[in-house]
Design a protein around this motif. Structure first.
Motif, PDB file in Angstrom:
ATOM      1  N   ASP A 176       0.863  -1.167   0.000  1.00  0.00           N
ATOM      2  CA  ASP A 176       0.000   0.000   0.000  1.00  0.00           C
ATOM      3  C   ASP A 176       0.910   1.231   0.000  1.00  0.00           C
ATOM      4  O   ASP A 176       2.009   1.191   0.551  1.00  0.00           O
ATOM      5  N   SER A 177       0.456   2.321  -0.552  1.00  0.00           N
ATOM      6  CA  SER A 177       1.268   3.537  -0.621  1.00  0.00           C
ATOM      7  C   SER A 177       1.486   4.184   0.739  1.00  0.00           C
ATOM      8  O   SER A 177       2.415   4.971   0.900  1.00  0.00           O
ATOM      9  N   GLY A 178       0.629   3.902   1.690  1.00  0.00           N
ATOM     10  CA  GLY A 178       0.744   4.525   3.006  1.00  0.00           C
ATOM     11  C   GLY A 178       0.096   5.893   3.072  1.00  0.00           C
ATOM     12  O   GLY A 178       0.282   6.627   4.042  1.00  0.00           O
ATOM     13  N   ALA A 179      -0.690   6.254   2.067  1.00  0.00           N
ATOM     14  CA  ALA A 179      -1.305   7.585   2.018  1.00  0.00           C
ATOM     15  C   ALA A 179      -2.205   7.847   3.223  1.00  0.00           C
ATOM     16  O   ALA A 179      -2.187   8.940   3.784  1.00  0.00           O
ATOM     17  N   PHE A 180      -2.977   6.857   3.638  1.00  0.00           N
ATOM     18  CA  PHE A 180      -3.889   7.040   4.775  1.00  0.00           C
ATOM     19  C   PHE A 180      -3.106   7.309   6.052  1.00  0.00           C
ATOM     20  O   PHE A 180      -3.379   8.264   6.777  1.00  0.00           O
ATOM     21  N   SER A 181      -2.100   6.488   6.311  1.00  0.00           N
ATOM     22  CA  SER A 181      -1.269   6.673   7.513  1.00  0.00           C
ATOM     23  C   SER A 181      -0.507   7.988   7.454  1.00  0.00           C
ATOM     24  O   SER A 181      -0.405   8.704   8.462  1.00  0.00           O
ATOM     25  N   ALA A 182       0.021   8.315   6.287  1.00  0.00           N
ATOM     26  CA  ALA A 182       0.765   9.566   6.139  1.00  0.00           C
ATOM     27  C   ALA A 182      -0.146  10.761   6.375  1.00  0.00           C
ATOM     28  O   ALA A 182       0.228  11.711   7.075  1.00  0.00           O
ATOM     29  N   ALA A 183      -1.350  10.723   5.813  1.00  0.00           N
ATOM     30  CA  ALA A 183      -2.293  11.833   5.995  1.00  0.00           C
ATOM     31  C   ALA A 183      -2.639  12.006   7.476  1.00  0.00           C
ATOM     32  O   ALA A 183      -2.721  13.137   7.968  1.00  0.00           O
ATOM     33  N   ASN A 184      -2.837  10.903   8.177  1.00  0.00           N
ATOM     34  CA  ASN A 184      -3.156  10.976   9.610  1.00  0.00           C
ATOM     35  C   ASN A 184      -1.989  11.494  10.433  1.00  0.00           C
ATOM     36  O   ASN A 184      -2.189  12.047  11.514  1.00  0.00           O
ATOM     37  N   ALA A 185      -0.772  11.315   9.938  1.00  0.00           N
ATOM     38  CA  ALA A 185       0.420  11.770  10.652  1.00  0.00           C
ATOM     39  C   ALA A 185       0.879  13.152  10.171  1.00  0.00           C
ATOM     40  O   ALA A 185       1.873  13.678  10.657  1.00  0.00           O
ATOM     41  N   GLY A 186       0.166  13.722   9.202  1.00  0.00           N
ATOM     42  CA  GLY A 186       0.544  15.019   8.666  1.00  0.00           C
ATOM     43  C   GLY A 186       1.777  14.964   7.780  1.00  0.00           C
ATOM     44  O   GLY A 186       2.467  15.969   7.600  1.00  0.00           O
ATOM     45  N   ALA A 187       2.059  13.805   7.222  1.00  0.00           N
ATOM     46  CA  ALA A 187       3.236  13.618   6.371  1.00  0.00           C
ATOM     47  C   ALA A 187       2.812  13.469   4.908  1.00  0.00           C
ATOM     48  O   ALA A 187       1.627  13.338   4.602  1.00  0.00           O
ATOM     49  N   ASN A 188       3.773  13.482   4.023  1.00  0.00           N
ATOM     50  CA  ASN A 188       3.527  13.297   2.598  1.00  0.00           C
ATOM     51  C   ASN A 188       4.312  12.100   2.095  1.00  0.00           C
ATOM     52  O   ASN A 188       5.380  11.791   2.610  1.00  0.00           O
ATOM     53  N   VAL A 189       3.784  11.450   1.058  1.00  0.00           N
ATOM     54  CA  VAL A 189       4.492  10.372   0.381  1.00  0.00           C
ATOM     55  C   VAL A 189       4.918  10.922  -0.977  1.00  0.00           C
ATOM     56  O   VAL A 189       4.089  11.441  -1.727  1.00  0.00           O
ATOM     57  N   ASN A 190       6.191  10.827  -1.285  1.00  0.00           N
ATOM     58  CA  ASN A 190       6.710  11.287  -2.568  1.00  0.00           C
ATOM     59  C   ASN A 190       6.414  10.222  -3.617  1.00  0.00           C
ATOM     60  O   ASN A 190       6.890   9.092  -3.520  1.00  0.00           O
ATOM     61  N   ILE A 191       5.650  10.586  -4.631  1.00  0.00           N
ATOM     62  CA  ILE A 191       5.196   9.617  -5.637  1.00  0.00           C
ATOM     63  C   ILE A 191       6.363   8.995  -6.415  1.00  0.00           C
ATOM     64  O   ILE A 191       6.334   7.805  -6.737  1.00  0.00           O
ATOM     65  N   ASP A 192       7.405   9.781  -6.690  1.00  0.00           N
ATOM     66  CA  ASP A 192       8.540   9.245  -7.448  1.00  0.00           C
ATOM     67  C   ASP A 192       9.365   8.283  -6.593  1.00  0.00           C
ATOM     68  O   ASP A 192       9.766   7.217  -7.069  1.00  0.00           O
ATOM     69  N   GLU A 193       9.596   8.636  -5.333  1.00  0.00           N
ATOM     70  CA  GLU A 193      10.333   7.741  -4.432  1.00  0.00           C
ATOM     71  C   GLU A 193       9.560   6.442  -4.223  1.00  0.00           C
ATOM     72  O   GLU A 193      10.141   5.356  -4.230  1.00  0.00           O
ATOM     73  N   TYR A 194       8.256   6.562  -4.041  1.00  0.00           N
ATOM     74  CA  TYR A 194       7.418   5.373  -3.864  1.00  0.00           C
ATOM     75  C   TYR A 194       7.468   4.485  -5.107  1.00  0.00           C
ATOM     76  O   TYR A 194       7.652   3.267  -5.017  1.00  0.00           O
ATOM     77  N   SER A 195       7.360   5.086  -6.280  1.00  0.00           N
ATOM     78  CA  SER A 195       7.387   4.325  -7.539  1.00  0.00           C
ATOM     79  C   SER A 195       8.721   3.610  -7.724  1.00  0.00           C
ATOM     80  O   SER A 195       8.761   2.434  -8.113  1.00  0.00           O
ATOM     81  N   ARG A 196       9.824   4.317  -7.453  1.00  0.00           N
ATOM     82  CA  ARG A 196      11.143   3.688  -7.583  1.00  0.00           C
ATOM     83  C   ARG A 196      11.316   2.556  -6.560  1.00  0.00           C
ATOM     84  O   ARG A 196      11.925   1.527  -6.860  1.00  0.00           O
ATOM     85  N   PHE A 197      10.778   2.746  -5.358  1.00  0.00           N
ATOM     86  CA  PHE A 197      10.837   1.693  -4.343  1.00  0.00           C
ATOM     87  C   PHE A 197      10.147   0.423  -4.851  1.00  0.00           C
ATOM     88  O   PHE A 197      10.686  -0.683  -4.716  1.00  0.00           O
ATOM     89  N   LEU A 198       8.978   0.576  -5.459  1.00  0.00           N
ATOM     90  CA  LEU A 198       8.239  -0.582  -5.986  1.00  0.00           C
ATOM     91  C   LEU A 198       9.084  -1.339  -7.012  1.00  0.00           C
ATOM     92  O   LEU A 198       9.117  -2.573  -7.013  1.00  0.00           O
ATOM     93  N   LEU A 199       9.762  -0.584  -7.868  1.00  0.00           N
ATOM     94  CA  LEU A 199      10.608  -1.197  -8.895  1.00  0.00           C
ATOM     95  C   LEU A 199      11.885  -1.776  -8.305  1.00  0.00           C
ATOM     96  O   LEU A 199      12.267  -2.905  -8.627  1.00  0.00           O
ATOM     97  N   ASP A 200      12.547  -1.021  -7.436  1.00  0.00           N
ATOM     98  CA  ASP A 200      13.824  -1.462  -6.859  1.00  0.00           C
ATOM     99  C   ASP A 200      13.669  -2.755  -6.056  1.00  0.00           C
ATOM    100  O   ASP A 200      14.566  -3.602  -6.061  1.00  0.00           O
ATOM    101  N   TYR A 201      12.542  -2.899  -5.370  1.00  0.00           N
ATOM    102  CA  TYR A 201      12.343  -4.077  -4.521  1.00  0.00           C
ATOM    103  C   TYR A 201      11.439  -5.131  -5.156  1.00  0.00           C
ATOM    104  O   TYR A 201      11.051  -6.095  -4.510  1.00  0.00           O
ATOM    105  N   ASN A 202      11.123  -4.933  -6.445  1.00  0.00           N
ATOM    106  CA  ASN A 202      10.360  -5.921  -7.195  1.00  0.00           C
ATOM    107  C   ASN A 202       9.095  -6.353  -6.435  1.00  0.00           C
ATOM    108  O   ASN A 202       8.828  -7.538  -6.272  1.00  0.00           O
ATOM    109  N   ILE A 203       8.327  -5.361  -5.987  1.00  0.00           N
ATOM    110  CA  ILE A 203       7.096  -5.627  -5.244  1.00  0.00           C
ATOM    111  C   ILE A 203       6.092  -6.276  -6.192  1.00  0.00           C
ATOM    112  O   ILE A 203       5.927  -5.854  -7.336  1.00  0.00           O
ATOM    113  N   ASP A 204       5.401  -7.304  -5.711  1.00  0.00           N
ATOM    114  CA  ASP A 204       4.504  -8.092  -6.561  1.00  0.00           C
ATOM    115  C   ASP A 204       3.204  -7.367  -6.906  1.00  0.00           C
ATOM    116  O   ASP A 204       2.797  -7.292  -8.059  1.00  0.00           O
ATOM    117  N   ILE A 205       2.518  -6.879  -5.886  1.00  0.00           N
ATOM    118  CA  ILE A 205       1.212  -6.244  -6.044  1.00  0.00           C
ATOM    119  C   ILE A 205       1.278  -4.918  -5.294  1.00  0.00           C
ATOM    120  O   ILE A 205       1.731  -4.882  -4.154  1.00  0.00           O
TER     121      ILE A 205
END
Length: 190
Positions: free
Chosen positions: A13-42
């Protein structure tokens, strides 16, 4: 790494719900690269709770820019035109969210499932924050999750799912049964 090496499948999961509740942001490019770098399945695209248009833009951006096949999230209280856009774009796996603490979830889910399954019976559906047993068994979910499932740990219990109901078993009994089934795995000893 250990999950992947043992043949397990990772659903991210992107963590958007948890980040929003914590007042934080998720960087879309960092998240996308993480998915690719770690070969996440789903994986789910970065959603923006309360902004269906931005959620759709993020889904398109991640898929087009990074070549991902992200699962989009359609939230309760968003216009149904956005769910139809995902269907029209050929999505085969869709997440439903925004249900936690909301009234009218049952009626909303009826509408979602009717729309999705009338357009394509082969679409799989994930439920974010889905803990209501009646709704879990009423609808043909492919997958669902909730942080509530881990709250039993405070009381030494773990949810146990069967074909017709959800029960709780003790943490000790779960570990015993797990070790009987997988004697070589020392997952609880680390």
């Amino acid at each position: 790494k250990r999950i992947k090496e043992s043949g397990g499948i990772i659903f991210m999961d992107s963590g958007a719900f948890s980040a929003a509740n914590a007042g934080a942001n998720v960087n879309i490019d960092e998240y996308s690269r993480f998915l690719l770098d770690y070969n996440i399945d789903i994986y789910v695209s970065l959603d923006v709770i309360g902004n269906a248009e931005k959620t759709f833009e993020n889904w398109k951006y991640q898929n087009e820019t990074y070549g991902l096949n992200c699962i989009p999230t359609f939230h309760m209280r968003e216009p149904f035109e956005w769910l139809e856009k995902y269907m029209d774009a050929g999505c085969q796996y869709i997440a439903l969210g925004g249900m936690v603490g909301s009234d009218g979830v049952d009626e909303w889910l009826v509408r979602c499932f009717k729309l999705i399954l009338n357009k394509n019976k082969n679409v799989t559906i994930h439920g974010f924050g889905m803990t209501i047993a009646d709704l879990i068994y009423k609808f043909p979910w492919y997958s669902f999750d909730s942080s509530s499932f881990k709250s039993g740990k405070r009381f030494g219990t773990i949810p146990q799912f069967s074909v017709s109901r959800i029960t709780s078993i003790s943490d000790k009994l779960y570990k015993y049964n797990y070790h009987k089934q997988y004697p070589e795995d020392d997952v609880f000893n680390n």
